[in-house]
Scaffold this motif. Structure first.
Motif, mmCIF file in Angstrom:
data_model
loop_
_atom_site.group_PDB
_atom_site.id
_atom_site.type_symbol
_atom_site.label_atom_id
_atom_site.label_comp_id
_atom_site.label_asym_id
_atom_site.label_seq_id
_atom_site.Cartn_x
_atom_site.Cartn_y
_atom_site.Cartn_z
ATOM 1 N N VAL A 374 0.821 -1.215 0.000
ATOM 2 C CA VAL A 374 0.000 0.000 0.000
ATOM 3 C C VAL A 374 0.852 1.261 0.000
ATOM 4 N N ASP A 375 1.974 1.230 0.721
ATOM 5 C CA ASP A 375 2.764 2.466 0.789
ATOM 6 C C ASP A 375 3.371 2.823 -0.568
ATOM 7 N N LEU A 376 3.681 1.828 -1.368
ATOM 8 C CA LEU A 376 4.190 2.128 -2.712
ATOM 9 C C LEU A 376 3.089 2.758 -3.563
ATOM 10 N N LYS A 379 2.591 6.235 -2.743
ATOM 11 C CA LYS A 379 3.650 7.100 -3.256
ATOM 12 C C LYS A 379 3.400 7.530 -4.700
ATOM 13 N N ILE A 380 2.831 6.643 -5.485
ATOM 14 C CA ILE A 380 2.711 6.967 -6.917
ATOM 15 C C ILE A 380 1.338 7.522 -7.290
ATOM 16 N N SER A 381 0.395 7.513 -6.351
ATOM 17 C CA SER A 381 -0.932 8.008 -6.730
ATOM 18 C C SER A 381 -1.712 8.508 -5.537
ATOM 19 N N PRO A 382 -2.455 9.591 -5.730
ATOM 20 C CA PRO A 382 -3.334 10.072 -4.663
ATOM 21 C C PRO A 382 -4.650 9.295 -4.609
ATOM 22 N N LEU A 383 -4.868 8.390 -5.544
ATOM 23 C CA LEU A 383 -6.139 7.662 -5.591
ATOM 24 C C LEU A 383 -6.212 6.617 -4.501
ATOM 25 N N THR A 384 -7.421 6.374 -4.044
ATOM 26 C CA THR A 384 -7.628 5.283 -3.113
ATOM 27 C C THR A 384 -7.917 4.017 -3.916
ATOM 28 N N ASN A 385 -7.176 2.983 -3.587
ATOM 29 C CA ASN A 385 -7.401 1.693 -4.238
ATOM 30 C C ASN A 385 -7.423 1.781 -5.771
ATOM 31 N N PRO A 386 -6.379 2.376 -6.360
ATOM 32 C CA PRO A 386 -6.372 2.479 -7.830
ATOM 33 C C PRO A 386 -5.968 1.159 -8.471
ATOM 34 N N ILE A 387 -6.167 1.095 -9.765
ATOM 35 C CA ILE A 387 -5.540 0.047 -10.561
ATOM 36 C C ILE A 387 -4.128 0.526 -10.865
ATOM 37 N N VAL A 388 -3.140 -0.353 -10.678
ATOM 38 C CA VAL A 388 -1.764 0.017 -11.016
ATOM 39 C C VAL A 388 -1.253 -0.950 -12.079
ATOM 40 N N GLU A 389 -0.685 -0.391 -13.138
ATOM 41 C CA GLU A 389 -0.177 -1.209 -14.237
ATOM 42 C C GLU A 389 1.269 -0.824 -14.513
ATOM 43 N N ALA A 390 1.951 -1.711 -15.189
ATOM 44 C CA ALA A 390 3.380 -1.469 -15.447
ATOM 45 C C ALA A 390 3.775 -2.024 -16.805
ATOM 46 N N PRO A 423 -3.166 13.988 -12.864
ATOM 47 C CA PRO A 423 -3.752 14.182 -11.516
ATOM 48 C C PRO A 423 -3.878 12.875 -10.729
ATOM 49 N N HIS A 424 -3.833 11.749 -11.427
ATOM 50 C CA HIS A 424 -3.900 10.466 -10.714
ATOM 51 C C HIS A 424 -2.520 9.970 -10.317
ATOM 52 N N GLY A 425 -1.520 10.837 -10.441
ATOM 53 C CA GLY A 425 -0.161 10.462 -10.082
ATOM 54 C C GLY A 425 0.708 10.309 -11.306
ATOM 55 N N GLY A 426 1.960 10.731 -11.193
ATOM 56 C CA GLY A 426 2.900 10.594 -12.297
ATOM 57 C C GLY A 426 3.389 9.168 -12.407
ATOM 58 N N PRO A 427 4.175 8.879 -13.402
ATOM 59 C CA PRO A 427 4.690 7.516 -13.550
ATOM 60 C C PRO A 427 5.716 7.184 -12.461
ATOM 61 N N GLY A 428 5.636 5.964 -11.969
ATOM 62 C CA GLY A 428 6.666 5.474 -11.062
ATOM 63 C C GLY A 428 7.786 4.848 -11.869
ATOM 64 N N VAL A 429 9.015 5.337 -11.676
ATOM 65 C CA VAL A 429 10.126 4.944 -12.555
ATOM 66 C C VAL A 429 11.123 4.089 -11.771
ATOM 67 N N PHE A 430 11.437 2.928 -12.300
ATOM 68 C CA PHE A 430 12.411 2.041 -11.669
ATOM 69 C C PHE A 430 13.387 1.527 -12.712
ATOM 70 N N LEU A 463 14.119 -0.672 -17.915
ATOM 71 C CA LEU A 463 13.303 0.343 -17.254
ATOM 72 C C LEU A 463 11.936 -0.248 -16.940
ATOM 73 N N ILE A 464 11.476 -0.004 -15.702
ATOM 74 C CA ILE A 464 10.109 -0.422 -15.350
ATOM 75 C C ILE A 464 9.323 0.818 -14.978
ATOM 76 N N ILE A 465 8.137 0.960 -15.616
ATOM 77 C CA ILE A 465 7.289 2.131 -15.364
ATOM 78 C C ILE A 465 5.984 1.664 -14.730
ATOM 79 N N LEU A 466 5.619 2.308 -13.617
ATOM 80 C CA LEU A 466 4.333 2.036 -12.954
ATOM 81 C C LEU A 466 3.397 3.223 -13.158
ATOM 82 N N GLN A 467 2.128 2.933 -13.274
ATOM 83 C CA GLN A 467 1.170 4.035 -13.421
ATOM 84 C C GLN A 467 -0.170 3.617 -12.805
#
Lengths: 676, 676
Positions: A374-376, A379-390, A423-430, A463-467
């Motif tokens: 949850v903490d990750l 970090k990448i989105s202000p949404l509650t319980n969003p869908i996260v894809e990579a 607005p749903h959060g920028g990309p998470g970059v790894f 590169l791994i991108i999360l959104q």
């Protein structure tokens, strides 16, 4: 780049009229010419010594009568006889004066595909005349044929090199202005489209290629289908109906009445299906008064077709035939043999974040939210319980620093800004890095990192991108992560980080939702339902089960709608249509909740369907885009003779649109509204 | 004539939705069908017993999935095997019930060109289903192939007669309403164009023929010309320029700015000539907001072409090639072999009173005023010293009484009124009659009568018509006597007084005046000269002498303008263009006296000419009219899929033009002007 100085302002109308222009001397009648292909019926010039003409009229008087060409260049190259006299037409090249008595100049033929050496000797007036004519001027040249090398010799010389012309006389047909500089480097403004075309063989070739594409499509539809398709023209002065896009209006002289320009021939072609004409096609001009997005034209051409007693499968098979014939005829690689693969809208959107994905470069999107701490996610989105894809972008050099620089550069660039500001959060970059703890996946925690490795199989330097995105059904044409996938790949190619993908990957994207949430950018059908038809309101539900959903949950109904996609470009879209008046009316009124007066706009279509219209299906290929894709052009402007170039749909060359006059407004019983 | 009752009003939208429609019973999946040409990927029907669908949705649910045809009819006729099961699509004919156990019905294929006998026996459900389906409904029929006679037997039976189908199952695809009566005698209103098309094989055939005409033109231009013509599309969202006709405007969302729809691609194609593309053609949609005269459409199609480094002769030769190929390919008689004859405007007007004469039926006009007694002239005209002309209409029966009745009937008819009311005097009518003094030519006096006999060589019973006109140069498209010649001949043919002329008499009408007196019906170029360009303001003067006349007496200058005329119909017109910017500007400004702001509208063209544009010439064939002439149709409406039928340019079927909404007016910053 040299910008030509021959702009409109530097050559004012008045100047040009006032200036004395070329003075062409010498006599040259129609007699004495070798006549082969043409008979020239020159009328006698009635001399009237009493009239003193201005110099431009005097010059034009001479240009009116010019000798016909005895050959076009292609025929000349195959039939020329040494020591005969010929007349050739063309454009003069840059003259090279070898001495005071000898000049060389190339003559380019009217098609600008061939050229020929012309040799001027100081033995006749023509030599002096030649020196007064500017390069690029159209001319008629009379000369004696000389063979430079034996025709057809096998030492690699072309036909063009085998012949030259000894200049006997030259007739300037229209002086090319000295002020216009035309070198291979010159860039002409859109206002000077004629100079863009004249100076750019590639652009002219694109127009020729476009005509060939048209012919191949035509042949396939007419000759390779049973029953055959018939080319039928439908009206352009149509009526405003709420099909989806905003239509241009054409006011009439009857107060308050206007035609509308069609956004497509959709309704007329469906009515043809009700008219006992089972196969229709047309290269149809279509019009949409849209806010111009990238590379859209307010008028465009589509290869429009419709088949009765047919389903979407029939249409797809037919279009595959057209594409295969185009590729086998005009392209270096043939299109795939069997039916093109079909990808559902849901699959395309979830795997590639796009309903027109380029699938050639991997970077498939994977759902990760179920395994992320949850903490990750926070970090990448202000949404509650969003869908996260990579997705993963490979680095063949396995160099994490290079990857880090690549993604930082991108996200810091203007192209990256939109993604950062999501607005749903920028990309998470790894950046996957074997030399770091948990290979750089520390924020995932040990367990999730392991699963991510299993799912994405990253290599050192990848590169791994999360959104994140809201937990909502997929809708529209793309997701932000899909857009990022596309943009990042384009950036990788343009910066050399990855190779450009090659080949053509055709697919049908199918099973679109029948309805989509209404958007503000397109007027839709103006209904009160809160959603609009995804394709257009004539699209049929796919199965009997989807028919049932109309009553219970229309937004879940799947459409018999298919888009032809290649390399991330939607080449065209089609659907099976509703051929039953009662169902069509039900969709208009009870599902889209169109107001009664708008529904009335469709009464002609409902009447035609009611008159025993057979089932039918069709498709429209974006013809400008098809040609651009075949030629590998970035923009449809490169395959249109006179594209609109300005943001507001301007034809910069002719200056359209232009101000309406008070008189024309009055003719149409209109006046301008005062600004509020 | 039976007028169909199936009109829009009798089938209101609400009624049709409310009414329970067809109920189709029986099960018919995709399985069990003979599949030959198609693979059918039927999705399973998910049954949901909890949903109670309205009957029209229930019926549609079944219609969504219908079996693909195993054959089209043409393939079926050549490949059918007895005792196999096939599925055919088509329209059901009128059922004939031979007994309670036996019915015959013909199935017409989707092209409506072929049909097949279907035999229903009371052995299965299909027989009962058949009886519930209205004639003309589209259906899918499954049946067993039965050979009626030996295929290919030489007893004159067609393939269609050799086969019949024993009905196994039938699937109605959309019920044809009982209210619509469709017999060979039914006349449908323009609002029901789809029923006109569906019920009229001739009309559908005209559209097929039109497509063929198009293809033949295309082939000739592309394959039989060197360099080849290239099909190039030009914009339809153009700019208002004072070319001649009134243009439709297309307002944009930028206040006060509008596109204009082109009256022809004239300026763009000339700019192509300046762009290094030497041969252009296009089937171009054109628009003119004209007061509708007989058989004109506000939008029409022209075969538009242009050639650079060319003169009018080159264009005429090219177009003759197109016509010859059309006639030799598609018509029973070939067009003439050599160049078409050329008739000057002056000759056409003085001999036939028309610039597009039908020369097949004689009735040549002869000038008589120089030999007429003054009192006769005063009887037929109030004009002082008019020109008087005459023609003769032969009566093969040599019956003066019959002739007298013929001309009296005509002049008393509405068609004759315009001629009687000519302010310059009505027609003078003389029936040549050997039994009367001076053979009925008494009013001429002895001397003139003798000369008239010499000139016109009348026979007993022939009609001689005299007509006066002011002593002025010939101008415009026809004289009243020319109109009378045409009308009288048409009347003679329609009443059987004369035989209809046959064959096609092609000619070029050439040497038009460059300028004509301005008329009120066409806006012209809006100049202050009192005259306008006869063709359009881009037309070149014909010879050097005509160039000189520009300065001294422009109204006497002859244009390099040529019209293709056949049988009294102008098939097309063209001209050599002014390719010199200074001359073009001189014509705009100093000859036509266009105001400066209108001249500015043409600056793009002047700029393109100035950039070394080669000489060029072109032509446009009225494509709708060409097809109508080839098919012997009176009206272009019979060769257009969806013509405008109303006087105001209405598309009666779709109801265009329609009222602009307040919202759309606001979008375009417009409001209606209050009536004065």
């Amino acid at each position: 780049m040299i910008h030509s100085v021959g702009t409109r302002s530097s050559l004012s109308l008045r100047q040009s009229l006032a200036s004395s222009r070329r003075i062409v001397s010498g006599q040259w009648g129609a007699q004495g010419l070798t006549k082969r292909h043409f008979t020239y019926t020159g009328r006698c010039l009635e001399q009237d010594a009493s009239v003193k003409l201005p110099s431009f009229l005097e010059a034009y008087k001479k240009a009116v009568e010019f000798p016909p060409a005895t050959y076009d260049f292609e025929t000349f190259f195959s039939q020329a006889e040494p020591n005969t006299e010929v007349v050739l037409h063309g454009y003069l090249g840059q003259r090279a004066d070898l001495s005071k008595k000898l000049s060389f100049v190339r003559l380019t033929d009217p098609t600008m595909k061939h050229s020929l050496q012309v040799v001027g000797f100081a033995k006749n007036d023509a030599f002096e005349k030649l020196k007064t004519i500017n390069a690029n001027s159209p001319v008629a040249v009379r000369g004696t044929v000389q063979q430079k090398k034996k025709k057809g010799s096998d030492n690699g010389t072309t036909a063009e090199d085998s012949w030259e012309l000894a200049l006997e006389d030259i007739h300037v047909l229209n002086d090319f202005p000295k002020e216009i500089i035309m070198t291979p480097e010159t860039v002409f403004a859109p206002e000077q489209r004629y100079l863009q075309l004249r100076s750019d063989a590639d652009l002219r070739e694109a127009l020729r290629f476009r005509a060939e594409v048209r012919n191949v499509c035509k042949k396939e539809l007419e000759e390779n289908n049973q029953p055959s398709f018939i080319e039928i023209e439908t009206p352009l002065l149509f009526k405003s109906t709420p099909e989806g896009a905003r239509e241009f209006l054409v006011p009439t002289r009857r107060p308050g009445l206007a035609y509308a320009l069609p956004q497509s021939p959709q309704q007329y072609k469906q009515i043809l299906m009700a008219s006992g004409l089972p196969r229709y096609y047309q290269f149809a001009r279509c019009f949409r008064d849209e806010d111009l997005r990238a590379d859209r034209q307010p008028e465009f051409t589509q290869l429009d077709l419709e088949m009765s007693f047919a389903t979407g499968d029939d249409v797809m098979r037919t279009v595959e035939g057209v594409i295969r014939r185009l590729w086998s005829t005009l392209m270096s690689d043939a299109a795939p043999e069997g039916p093109f693969r079909r990808v559902s809208y849901q699959e395309a959107m979830s795997k590639y974040g796009s309903d027109k994905p380029d699938t050639r470069y991997g970077m498939e999107i994977t759902r990760l939210d179920y395994l992320l701490p949850v903490d990750l996610v926070m970090k990448i989105s202000p949404l509650t319980n969003p869908i996260v894809e990579a997705f993963k972008l490979e680095n063949v050099n396995n160099d994490p620093a290079e990857t880090q620089k690549f993604i930082t550069d991108f996200l810091d660039s203007p192209a990256g800004a939109a993604f950062n500001n999501n607005p749903h959060g920028g990309p998470g970059v790894f950046v996957y890095n074997g030399k770091q703890p948990l290979c750089g996946l520390q924020p995932f925690g040990f367990e999730a990192a392991e699963k991510v490795e299993e799912l994405l199989e990253p290599d050192h330097g990848d590169l791994i991108i999360l959104q994140a995105r809201p937990r909502e059904p997929l809708a529209g044409g793309s997701t932000p992560l899909g857009d990022l996938r596309r943009a990042l790949h384009a950036h990788a190619v343009s910066t050399g980080f990855q190779d450009a993908p090659t080949g053509f990957d055709f697919m049908w994207v199918v099973d679109f939702p029948l309805f989509s949430p209404s958007s503000e950018s397109e007027p839709g059908q103006g209904g009160a339902a809160g959603f609009s038809s995804t394709h257009h309101p004539f699209t049929a539900p796919k199965t009997a089960a989807d028919v049932e959903l109309l009553l219970t949950d229309p937004t879940k109904a799947v459409a018999d709608h298919y888009d032809l996609v290649v390399n991330g470009v939607e080449l065209g879209g089609g659907s099976r249509r509703i051929h039953d008046a009662a169902v069509q009316e039900f969709i208009f009124r009870d599902i889209l909740k169109m107001p009664a007066e708008r529904l009335q706009d469709f009464s002609h279509l409902l009447d035609a369907l009611r008159a025993g219209c057979p089932p039918h299906a069709g498709l429209a290929l974006g013809f400008d885009r098809l040609v651009a894709v075949m030629l590998g052009k970035e923009s449809v402007r490169d395959v249109i003779a006179f594209p609109k170039t300005g943001k507001g749909g301007d034809d910069a060359m002719v200056g359209a649109p232009s101000l309406m006059t008070e008189a024309s407004l009055e003719t149409y019983h209109l006046q301008l509204r005062k600004p509020r």
